[in-house]
Design a protein around this motif. Structure first.
Motif, mmCIF file in Angstrom:
data_model
loop_
_atom_site.group_PDB
_atom_site.id
_atom_site.type_symbol
_atom_site.label_atom_id
_atom_site.label_comp_id
_atom_site.label_asym_id
_atom_site.label_seq_id
_atom_site.Cartn_x
_atom_site.Cartn_y
_atom_site.Cartn_z
ATOM 1 N N ALA A 47 1.265 -0.524 -0.292
ATOM 2 C CA ALA A 47 0.041 -0.112 0.319
ATOM 3 C C ALA A 47 0.800 0.887 -0.203
ATOM 4 N N TYR A 48 1.589 1.695 0.922
ATOM 5 C CA TYR A 48 2.367 2.245 1.140
ATOM 6 C C TYR A 48 3.522 2.935 -0.311
ATOM 7 N N THR A 355 -5.893 12.246 2.727
ATOM 8 C CA THR A 355 -7.541 11.170 1.709
ATOM 9 C C THR A 355 -6.840 10.363 0.312
ATOM 10 N N ALA A 356 -5.321 11.011 -0.204
ATOM 11 C CA ALA A 356 -5.127 10.172 -1.266
ATOM 12 C C ALA A 356 -4.309 8.758 -0.302
ATOM 13 N N VAL A 360 -5.550 4.562 -0.557
ATOM 14 C CA VAL A 360 -5.442 3.830 -1.242
ATOM 15 C C VAL A 360 -4.558 2.873 -0.246
ATOM 16 N N VAL A 361 -4.030 2.679 1.454
ATOM 17 C CA VAL A 361 -4.279 2.325 2.077
ATOM 18 C C VAL A 361 -5.515 1.057 2.269
ATOM 19 N N ALA A 378 -11.892 1.661 4.565
ATOM 20 C CA ALA A 378 -11.732 0.484 4.483
ATOM 21 C C ALA A 378 -12.365 -0.672 5.491
ATOM 22 N N ALA A 379 -13.319 -0.607 5.269
ATOM 23 C CA ALA A 379 -14.730 -1.708 6.224
ATOM 24 C C ALA A 379 -15.141 -2.445 5.066
ATOM 25 N N GLU A 380 -15.323 -1.274 4.023
ATOM 26 C CA GLU A 380 -15.649 -1.528 2.932
ATOM 27 C C GLU A 380 -14.718 -2.769 1.738
#
Lengths: 446, 318
Positions: A47-48, A355-356, A360-361, A378-380
Motif C-alpha cells: 500500500a505504501y 485522503t489520497a 489507497v491503504v 477500509a471497512a467496505e
C-alpha cells in the motif's frame, strides 16, 4: 568466539564518532531530493509503495525510498540511526516510543506545517490526533491508522461446540467467575480423549485444544492480552493519560483480573506461559491448538491465510460495567529532527496523512486508516473480501475505546513489568506481588 | 602472525636483526630503522586495535561514571552507577545465571571436545570426518540458535514431537525456568565442540611420539598413559583453550537474544543480555558501561587465575 556484541560495540563506537559531524550539514529548504521512509509492518508495504509512486508522480522532484524492518530490529536500528545521523527522514512511530524521542529532541514539530497547510485535524477519527501532542504541547506526528482488539475464533470449533456466532458476539465477563466468557472458553477446551473442559473427567494435563490461546503475559500494557478485561472494571494503568506519572498495578481491581486470567492456565483452559516461547500465537491457532485468540485487527489478514481454518471475529466481552472495552492504539508518521530535507519530509508526511494515500491503504483492506472517511472505505474493502469487521469498528462507533497508556520511561517500566507479569502468569508468584513491582515502577518517576 | 609472515618480504640485510629487543647491542641506528619498518607492518593491526578496542574501552570506562542516554551529552555522576549495581538484584541474578551457563557450557564442551580430539587423533583419520566435526562451527551463531529454537519448540518442534511419540511429556526447552539455561548451553556446546576439539587435536599432535613409545615399552595401560602423559603434556594447550572458551562463554549473548530474550522471568538474563537491555533497550548507557567494566574486570581476573594456577605458559616437555 562470540563476536556479536563486539560488532555492536564497534558499530556504536563508529556511531558515536560520527555523531559529531552528523548535525552540521545545511538543511535544504526546498522540497526536493530523496527521502527515506521506514515502516515495520510487511503487510502494509504494498500500500505504501503505491502511495510513494503516486506521490512522486505528483512531485517529480521528490523520491521516496521505503525500507521495511521487523518490529524487533526497528527500534534499536532507529535509535542507532539517530546517533549516527543515518536515521530515516520519515518513519512510522509508535505511542510507546515517541515520548522518549520527543523528550530527547529527535522529532520535528509539525505544528507549523499543520497551520500553514491547513490540515483539518477533526477529519481524523476522534481521539487520534491528540495522542501525538507531546508533553511540551507540540505535535510530533500525523495520524496514520488505528487498531482495536477482538476475539478471533475458529469457526469449525465453535460450530462443533454448539456456540453460535451470536452467542460469541454477546459474551460477558467478570473477574469472579469469568461469566459466559469463561464458560465458552471452558466448553471449547478439549482434552486428548475428546472430553470438554466443562465436562466431568476432563484431563487438564493432556489438552489437545485450548479454549483460549496465549501470546504472553502482556507486560505492563496487556494490549491484546488483558487490557480489554481490566478496563471494564474501571481500572486505568496510570493516574492520567497521556503523561501519567503514577501507575496503578497495585489496584485490587487489576490484580483480580490478572488472577482470574492466570487461573485459566491452572484450570487447563489456556496454555502454560512456558509453552509460548517459540511459535507465535497465530501459528498455534493456525495449527488448531487453540479455539479463541484475543488479538488486534492488524492480524486479520494473517489469521485468514491459514489453509483449512475458517476464522471468525467477535467483539471483546462485556465487563462488570456492562460495556465492552478495547485499547485504542494509533500509529503516526513522524519526521526526524535531523533530516537534511525537512521540507520534502513534511510534504511526504502530509501526503501519508491525506485522503489520497489513506484511501489507497483502505483499498488494500489490511488496517483501518486514521481518516474517518478512509476508515469507512477500509471497512467496505474488508466486506468486499467477505470479512465482517464490525467486531473492531463497534468500539469506535460506541465509544468504548480507551487510550494506550502514554508515559515517559516506557522501556524502563517494561523492564520491570515484563518479568513481574511473567512470574504471576507462570504461577511462580501471586497477583498481589504486582504491588511490589508497582512500587518499583513508581520509584522511576520520583 | 601477520607481522611475522610479512617480515619474510623484508630485504635480506634486515633479516639479521629479528625482533627489536634482540637487536639492542647492535647500535641505536639499526634499532631505529627496524622500529620504523616494524611500525609500518604493525600499523594496520595497531590502527584497528586503537580505533575499535582501545578508544572505545577508555570511553566505556569514562561513560561508566556518567549518566548517558546516547541522545544528549553524558553527565558525570561519579561512582553512583557502581554503587547502584551492587544493590541491583538483577545484576546478581545475571551473574548467577551467567556462572551457571559457563559451568555447564565449559564443562560439557571441554569434556566432549577432548573425547572428540582423542578420536580424531587415534581413530578417525579421514579428513572428511575431521572436517565434518567442524561443520556446526561454520554455521552462524544466530542461525544455529534459530534452528534449535524451532526444533525444540514446545508445540510444533520436531524434538517434542519425538518425545511425545515416545509417550513422554513435552518439554518447554526455552520456556521453562529450569530448562532455559541448560538448553542454551547445550546449543552452544553443539556448535563449539568441533572447533574446540580441533584446537585440542592440534595440541595432541604436538606431543612427540617417542614419549608414547617409552610408555608402551614400560607396559603402561592406556588409562595410565592418558593421565600421566597425554594430560600433562596437553596442559598448555588445554589452558589456552580454557581461557579462550571461558572468556567467550562469559560473553554469551546472541543465542539468548534470538531465543529467550532473557526470559522466562529472569531465568536466562545473562550479563551481556542485561548490559544490552540497559544500553539499547532502556538507553541507560552509563549504567551499561559500568556493568561492562565490571565484566571486564571479572574476565581479566579469571584469565589471570587460569594462567597462573594452571601454569599455562610452561610446558612439561623440557
Amino acid at each position: 568466539m562470540k563476536k556479536t556484541l563486539g560488532a555492536v560495540a564497534a558499530a556504536a563506537a563508529i556511531a558515536i564518532s560520527l555523531s559529531a559531524c552528523g548535525g552540521s550539514a545545511p538543511a535544504s529548504t526546498e522540497a526536493k531530493g530523496e527521502i527515506n521512509y521506514w515502516l515495520w509492518d510487511a503487510n502494509q508495504l504494498p500500500a505504501y509503495k503505491q502511495c510513494a509512486d503516486d506521490f512522486t508522480k505528483a512531485n517529480p522532484d521528490i523520491k521516496v525510498k521505503i525500507t521495511q524492518r521487523g518490529w524487533d530490529d526497528y527500534w534499536t536500528t532507529l535509535t542507532n540511526g539517530f546517533v549516527a545521523g543515518t536515521a530515516p527522514d520519515v518513519f512510522t512511530n509508535h505511542l510507546s516510543k515517541y515520548p522518549e524521542y520527543a523528550a530527547k529532541k529527535q522529532l520535528l514539530s509539525l505544528d507549523e506545517a499543520v497551520a500553514k497547510d491547513g490540515i483539518k485535524l477533526e477529519s481524523y477519527t476522534k481521539g487520534l490526533p491528540e495522542l501525538w501532542v507531546g508533553q511540551d504541547g507540540k505535535r510530533y506526528g500525523l495520524p496514520k491508522d488505528w487498531d482495536t482488539v477482538g476475539l478471533f475464533y475458529n469457526k469449525a470449533m465453535t460450530d462443533s461446540a454448539g456456540l453460535t456466532a451470536e452467542q460469541m458476539a454477546n459474551l460477558d465477563w467478570n473477574p469472579q467467575d469469568g461469566g459466559s466468557y469463561e464458560k465458552a472458553i471452558a466448553h471449547l477446551t478439549v482434552d486428548e480423549k475428546g472430553v470438554r473442559g466443562d465436562e466431568a473427567g476432563f484431563d487438564k494435563n493432556n489438552v489437545a485444544v485450548y479454549g483460549l490461546g496465549l501470546a504472553g503475559s502482556g507486560s505492563g500494557q496487556g494490549q491484546t492480552e488483558w487490557s480489554f478485561l481490566s478496563a471494564t472494571t474501571g481500572w486505568t494503568a496510570t493516574d492520567k493519560n497521556p503523561w501519567g506519572t503514577k501507575f496503578n498495578y497495585d489496584d485490587p481491581k487489576f490484580q483480580e483480573t490478572i488472577a482470574w486470567w492466570a487461573g485459566l492456565t491452572e484450570k487447563g483452559y489456556m496454555p502454560k506461559l512456558e509453552t509460548t516461547v517459540g511459535a507465535s500465537l497465530a501459528d498455534n491457532f493456525g495449527a488448531g491448538k487453540a479455539a479463541i485468540n484475543t488479538t488486534g485487527d492488524w492480524l486479520i489478514g494473517q489469521y485468514q491465510s491459514y489453509k483449512g481454518v475458517k476464522t471468525a471475529f467477535a467483539p471483546t466481552p462485556k465487563g462488570p460495567d456492562g460495556k465492552r472495552a478495547s485499547m485504542f492504539n494509533g500509529l503516526a508518521d513522524s519526521v526526524w529532527a535531523g533530516t537534511k530535507n525537512p521540507a520534502a519530509s513534511v510534504k511526504w508526511v502530509e501526503y501519508l496523512a491525506s485522503t489520497a494515500c489513506q484511501d489507497v491503504v483502505a483499498s488494500k483492506a489490511v488496517v483501518f486508516p486514521a481518516l474517518t472517511s478512509s476508515s469507512e472505505k477500509a471497512a467496505e474493502a474488508f466486506k468486499a473480501k467477505g470479512t465482517d469487521v464490525s467486531a473492531f469498528t463497534t468500539h469506535v462507533k460506541e465509544g468504548t475505546t480507551f487510550l494506550f497508556p502514554i508515559a515517559d520511561k516506557a522501556a524502563k517500566v517494561d523492564g520491570i513489568m515484563k518479568p513481574a507479569m511473567d512470574a504471576v502468569l507462570s504461577g511462580k508468584k501471586p497477583a498481589s506481588s504486582l504491588t511490589e513491582a508497582n512500587d518499583q515502577v513508581n520509584a522511576l518517576f520520583k | 602472525m601477520t607481522t611475522t609472515t610479512a617480515r619474510g618480504a623484508v630485504p635480506a640485510r634486515k633479516a639479521t636483526g629479528t625482533g627489536t629487543g634482540n637487536a639492542a647491542p647492535r647500535g641505536r641506528r639499526r634499532t631505529r630503522s627496524d622500529l620504523r619498518v616494524a611500525l609500518l607492518f604493525i600499523a594496520p593491526a595497531l590502527i584497528g586495535f586503537v580505533a575499535f578496542y582501545l578508544v572505545p574501552s577508555i570511553r566505556g570506562v569514562y561513560l561508566s561514571f556518567t549518566e548517558y542516554s546516547v541522545l544528549g551529552d553524558p553527565t558525570w555522576i561519579g561512582t553512583k552507577n557502581y554503587t547502584a549495581i551492587f544493590a541491583d538484584d538483577l545484576f546478581w541474578n545475571a551473574m548467577a545465571v551467567t556462572v551457571q551457563y559457563v559451568a555447564l557450557n565449559i564443562g560439557f564442551q571441554t569434556a566432549i571436545a577432548l573425547g572428540l580430539a582423542l578420536l580424531m587423533h587415534n581413530v578417525a583419520k579421514s579428513t572428511f570426518i575431521r572436517g565434518a566435526l567442524l561443520l556446526p562451527f561454520l554455521v552462524a551463531n544466530v542461525i544455529v540458535a534459530l534452528l534449535w529454537f524451532w526444533m525444540l519448540d514446545y508445540q510444533l518442534g520436531i524434538v517434542n514431537e519425538v518425545i511425545n511419540w515416545l509417550g513422554l511429556p513435552r518439554i518447554a526447552f526455552f520456556g521453562s525456568e529450569q530448562w532455559a539455561i541448560p538448553t542454551i548451553a547445550g546449543v552452544n556446546v553443539w556448535r563449539h565442540m568441533g572447533y574446540t576439539a580441533l584446537l585440542i587435536f592440534a595440541g595432541l599432535q604436538s606431543i612427540p611420539n617417542h614419549v608414547y613409545e617409552v610408555a608402551s615399552l614400560d607396559g603402561a595401560s592406556p588409562t595410565r598413559t592418558f593421565w600421566s602423559i597425554t594430560m600433562p603434556l596437553l596442559r598448555p594447550v588445554l589452558v589456552l583453550v580454557l581461557v579462550v572458551t571461558v572468556i567467550g562463554s562469559f560473553q554469551v549473548f546472541d543465542t539468548v537474544a534470538v531465543t529467550t530474550g532473557g526470559g522466562p522471568i529472569n531465568a536466562s538474563r545473562v550479563i551481556q543480555m542485561y548490559i544490552y537491555q540497559k544500553a539499547f533497550g532502556e538507553s541507560d548507557f552509563g549504567y551499561a558501561s559500568a556493568l561492562s567494566v565490571i565484566l571486564f574486570v571479572i574476565l581479566a581476573l579469571v584469565a589471570f587465575v587460569q594462567m597462573k594456577f594452571l601454569k599455562g605458559n610452561e610446558s612439561d616437555l623440557d
